[in-house]
Design an enzyme around this catalytic site. Sequence first.
Site: not given
Length: 343
Positions: A25, A29, A38, A74, A151
């Site tokens: 990752r 962020r 973003r 993703d 998910y």
Amino acid sequence: MLKNDLLLRTLRGEQTERTPVWMMRQAGRYLPEYIAIRNKYSFFERCQTPELACEITIQPVDIVGVDAAILFSDILVVPQAMGLEVQLIESKGPVLPDPVKTAADLNRVRVPDVNETLGYVFDAIKLIKQELNNRVPLIGFAGAPWTLLCYMVQGKGSKTFDEAKAFCYTQPALAHQLLQMITDTTIAYLKAQVAAGADTVQLFDSWGGLLSKQDFETISLPYIKQIVNALKDETLVIIFAKGAWYSLQEMAATGAAGLGIDWCIEPQMARSFAGDNITLQGNFDPAKLLSPVPVIETEVKKMLKAFGNTKHVANLGHGILPNVPVAHAKAFVDTVKNYDWND
Ligand code: CP3
């Protein structure tokens, strides 16, 4: 020819000048440069616009100095391509408003033509390869079938994924049908990533460790095996099944080049389970990057020593956290790069 192919040589089992390093990752962020993008574009706009995906993918190579880039995308673009709506809601995570619960729901799910539905990913890979200009390898990826089922059935993140488990335990035939559809899509998707230029691919089974060994080996591993089998003659495959330490031996037997491990298993123990022939990747606790820099340096050196100077890719044991200072991520990477095995 790649200027820095440490990762690929290590995955092939070759002895290298030093241990390669990247962070799961890493495109994300904790980087102010990512936040700036973003603030202007939605999550899927960032994934679906090759120029944006390219810029975000290369940010950690330029800013943190990692030895590999990982495609910005993703794992949930696959359920999306299979026909389910996926929303990424800030500070809440992924939401699938119409999850799969019954046989009728499964009729809404298909094995898509990946070039039609995920062509933007392959365009991004081609652009990234061009922009990287052989500086470092590019890692492609996909979610493992069990983690995607989590998910697709639960419809959102969960600590236990109890509804996904209940689906597998109460409707096993349906669950296996869905797992096979995800597997078929993933094989085509990863093959196309490799054809577009990905140098290696990683399968993320983030929720593998929620299953018992027996359940992991009926619900997750058989599908991982199919994917590795279909890909292993074309590329180097890394399996990261978080928490599934109990099946490292079985995962090593799939023909994968590398196994990701988390911080809940000691390097020596992982090695004894996985055997001597496979490369191990990991396993720094991502939260430990919140320690003062001198502590990070000491702990990274301990990790390197424990894995030894061969068949190890330095990485975190799961994704980097958003509140990690960039300087700490850099300290992690620099400590690996500057480590002197004679110390
Ligand atoms: O590694 C990289 O830097 C490449 C990009 C990447 C993303 N997601 C971007 C992303 C990768 C490899 C993933 C994989 C992924 N996505 C996994 C497997 C790895 C893991 O961490 O276990 C999972 C389970 C997901 C599903 C997902 N996507 C969640 C749970 C969330 C929200 C919470 C979170 O971890 O951020 C996302 C959103 C997401 N995917 C973001 C990024 C940069 C954050 C979106 C934002 O707020 O900017």
